[in-house]
Enzyme design. Structure first.
Site, PDB file in Angstrom:
ATOM      1  N   GLU A   7       9.215 -21.096   5.680  1.00  0.00           N
ATOM      2  CA  GLU A   7      10.137 -20.376   4.800  1.00  0.00           C
ATOM      3  C   GLU A   7       9.950 -20.744   3.328  1.00  0.00           C
ATOM      4  O   GLU A   7      10.141 -19.912   2.457  1.00  0.00           O
ATOM      5  CB  GLU A   7      11.584 -20.660   5.225  1.00  0.00           C
ATOM      6  CG  GLU A   7      12.584 -19.719   4.609  1.00  0.00           C
ATOM      7  CD  GLU A   7      13.880 -19.646   5.406  1.00  0.00           C
ATOM      8  OE1 GLU A   7      14.934 -19.582   4.776  1.00  0.00           O
ATOM      9  OE2 GLU A   7      13.820 -19.657   6.657  1.00  0.00           O
ATOM     10  N   ASP A 102      12.988 -21.140   9.154  1.00  0.00           N
ATOM     11  CA  ASP A 102      14.226 -21.712   9.679  1.00  0.00           C
ATOM     12  C   ASP A 102      14.751 -20.857  10.825  1.00  0.00           C
ATOM     13  O   ASP A 102      14.612 -19.629  10.807  1.00  0.00           O
ATOM     14  CB  ASP A 102      15.294 -21.792   8.580  1.00  0.00           C
ATOM     15  CG  ASP A 102      14.907 -22.747   7.454  1.00  0.00           C
ATOM     16  OD1 ASP A 102      14.031 -23.604   7.680  1.00  0.00           O
ATOM     17  OD2 ASP A 102      15.491 -22.629   6.357  1.00  0.00           O
ATOM     18  N   TYR A 307      19.062 -29.483  10.261  1.00  0.00           N
ATOM     19  CA  TYR A 307      19.320 -28.186   9.644  1.00  0.00           C
ATOM     20  C   TYR A 307      20.800 -28.064   9.298  1.00  0.00           C
ATOM     21  O   TYR A 307      21.665 -28.262  10.170  1.00  0.00           O
ATOM     22  CB  TYR A 307      18.901 -27.071  10.591  1.00  0.00           C
ATOM     23  CG  TYR A 307      18.860 -25.711   9.942  1.00  0.00           C
ATOM     24  CD1 TYR A 307      18.050 -25.468   8.840  1.00  0.00           C
ATOM     25  CD2 TYR A 307      19.639 -24.665  10.427  1.00  0.00           C
ATOM     26  CE1 TYR A 307      18.007 -24.212   8.244  1.00  0.00           C
ATOM     27  CE2 TYR A 307      19.600 -23.408   9.839  1.00  0.00           C
ATOM     28  CZ  TYR A 307      18.788 -23.198   8.740  1.00  0.00           C
ATOM     29  OH  TYR A 307      18.754 -21.963   8.148  1.00  0.00           O
TER      30      TYR A 307
END
Length: 641
Positions: A7, A102, A307
């Site tokens: 990403e 992600d 995350y």
């Protein structure tokens, strides 16, 4: 060549370093860094590389038919031409493609966007997907050893949000801005999620506006005899001052301990961090929601934490929590780690359990010297919260004392921390001990002084960022990934100032007009329904096309209400916006002083009675002007900034 897409650039650099046995070779392709090793190339994007937008024919706000705009074609256009060009070049050479963005709606959509770019130059390239929650060697290697399929339903849910928010935002923003005459960089933004959020803030402020303070009195006695403490009359608040004064007048110089009640109070340890709880905790230590997410993203990409966008409050059985705790044995968290490992590791559990990402937790140890001050504050917050979820209860000893003074009961409560439990690990906002002296029933105490203190009831408090995010979650407004962004937008559009959030007059004008003439926009039910629909797209229950069309039908109803009341809305907005320009009263003629613009475009404070009155004050050439509730000491005016 095996092409791996991440990403962001930093994630590409780190993943390449983890997967390669030797240092990967860096190659610059059309201004974009790529990392090559063992027949593999890792390239990072910059988030979304394309955006949804209307064709250029609809760019002119004044000439566009807004009802037509609801059903206008939505097209996809590149936002980072250099990245798209580099992607095409590498994609054309690729024999295999792995999406490593992600793992959430946005990440899946970003990955599919990249896949679509590559498919145009290499239609037959096979592709898979890797998913991970921490960018650590163990998890990245495990993820690449067992890739999965790309989740096109999840990507479609992300794309539906983009399309719906574009259409709603464009139609409503243009209508309100045109109606109010606020165009250019001063346009009034209205949105599917933004407006219900702003309505919450404005309606709380209205409660404060109409609040009438009620005076009350509290009676306190300072008692001494082997120690000094303060006790309050058991009635608490007196609404009748005469009653309180009569009681005060009859009080003698001594009191007798009537009762002592000893007890214990336990505090359960906190649950694991999901995004909402993390942002609330960050806000409580002085870091805004937007800044906290920015820092958390940096810590995640660099392998320090997991995350940060998750609804989960239950650690999955697959997470080796013991190993994570043990990894801190040689750090400044040594004592905490050692104590936890000496006992049984049983973490707390929240009510929300999901399967995408675990709760936010530390991934690898870091040193203070490796991070900036705010980065360390967020990292330490995550570490301490993680430890606290494995700790025991906090235990307090409590003491409630009742003292009789001339037939009137006074009470005092004490508390002493006897077992820190989880608060030893999570040392934020720890209540202070309230220690009372050693007392016994029947003991006579000297009344040192008696104070009758006058107070007023206080209006409802404004919402801080952390509290507002929790309200948004409870009402189904926005998502874990977007709520902090919505709040940032309210600040950038000068709808709110400060923290806790205070709405400006502009916010009042917009919300009052919408609530009066098209209140669907300001209610959470509409946006909550669309959020649920997007979840069902990701689960494959309904299609993106169905939800987008459903949202257009909703918008048509809203727009119909707006259009019917166009003139009334225009008048309401213009009146409200005029009030937002008023900063005080002219000392020369008593007319309104307002923010004005010269013919050359410079800003100044001028009298509304110009040219009869020529009183002016200068303003800075740049910066956003916001009317606050503070006053200028020199001129007695409401201060702008």
């Amino acid at each position: 060549m095996h092409l791996i897409i991440t990403e962001k650039h930093d994630a590409a650099k780190r993943i390449a370093a983890i997967l390669s046995e030797k240092k990967p070779a860096k190659e610059r392709i059309n201004g974009v860094d790529a990392y090559k090793f063992d027949g593999k190339t890792v390239m990072g994007l910059s988030g979304h590389i394309v955006e949804v937008d209307f064709p250029k024919d609809y760019n002119n706000w004044q000439k566009t038919d807004l009802k037509e705009l609801i059903h206008a074609e939505v097209q996809t256009t590149p936002t980072h031409a250099n990245i798209v060009t580099a992607l095409r070049k590498l994609g054309k050479e690729a024999e295999y493609l792995t999406i490593a963005t992600d793992y959430d709606r946005e990440g899946e959509l970003i990955g599919v966007e990249a896949l679509n770019v590559i498919k145009k130059v290499n239609p037959e390239v096979p592709a898979d997907r890797v998913r991970y929650s921490t960018i650590t060697p163990a998890e990245i290697k495990k993820a690449f050893a067992s890739p999965a399929n790309i989740d096109f339903n999840l990507a479609a849910a992300g794309e539906s949000r983009q399309v719906i928010d574009l259409i709603w935002g464009a139609v409503l923003t243009r209508f309100v801005s045109l109606s109010s005459g606020r165009l250019g960089d001063k346009f009034l933004s209205v949105g599917r999620v933004q407006s219900p959020t702003l309505a919450i803030i404005v309606n709380r402020e209205k409660e404060r506006d109409v609040f009438v303070p009620v005076p009350y009195w509290e009676l306190f006695a300072t008692l001494v005899n082997g120690g000094e403490f303060e006790a309050q009359h058991k009635k608490g608040r007196f609404l009748d001052k005469n009653e309180a004064e009569q009681i005060k007048a009859k009080l003698g110089s001594t009191g007798t301990v009537k009762s002592i009640v000893l007890g214990k109070r336990n505090e359960k340890p906190p649950i694991p961090f999901n995004t909402t709880e993390f942002l609330r905790a960050a806000s409580s230590i002085g870091i805004s929601a937007a800044n906290a997410m920015r820092i958390a993203e940096f810590l995640y990409v660099n392998g320090y934490i997991s995350y940060p966008r998750t609804d989960n409050t239950v650690y999955p059985a697959t997470l080796d929590t013991k190993d994570i705790i043990a990894s801190f044995l040689n750090t400044e968290f040594h004592a905490y780690s050692q104590k936890l490992l000496s006992g049984k590791l049983e973490p707390t559990r929240g009510k929300k359990e999901t399967t995408d990402h675990p709760p936010i937790h530390p991934a690898t140890p870091a040193k203070r010297s490796q991070l900036k001050d705010d980065e360390w504050k967020i990292y330490e917050l995550v570490v301490r919260r993680f430890f606290a979820t494995f700790a025991g209860e906090t235990q307090w000893e409590t003491m409630a004392v009742t003292v009789d003074i001339s037939g009137e009961e006074f009470g005092a409560n004490g508390a002493r921390l006897v077992e820190p439990g989880w608060r030893w690990y999570y040392s934020y906002n720890v209540p202070e001990d309230r220690i009372l002296p050693q007392l016994r029933e029947g003991q006579v105490l000297t009344v040192k002084e008696v104070n009758l203190i006058g107070k007023e009831t206080q209006p409802p408090s404004r919402y801080g960022q952390g509290h507002l995010i929790k309200i948004m979650e409870d009402m189904g407004i926005g998502t874990k990934s977007t709520r902090h962004e919505i709040i940032s937008k309210l600040y950038s559009r000068a709808y709110v100032v400060g923290n806790p959030l205070q709405p400006t007059k502009t916010a009042y004008a917009v919300i009052e007009a919408l609530e009066k003439y098209a209140n669907t926009i300001t209610k959470p039910e509409m946006t909550s329904k669309l959020e649920q629909d997007m979840d069902e797209i990701s689960e494959g229950k309904i299609t993106e096309e169905y939800v987008v069309n459903e949202s257009k039908d909703m918008l048509e109803e809203v727009f119909s209400d707006l259009f019917k009341n166009k003139e009334l809305i225009s008048e309401s907005l213009k009146n409200g916006l005029y009030e937002d320009r008023i900063i005080g009263t002219c000392k020369k003629c008593s007319s309104d002083l307002i923010i004005r613009k010269s013919r050359k475009g410079s800003r100044f404070i001028g009298c509304s009675s110009y040219p009869k009155c020529d009183f002016i004050l200068p303003l800075p050439k740049s910066g956003q002007i916001v009317i606050t509730d503070k006053q200028c000491e020199d001129h007695g005016l409401i201060l702008s900034k």
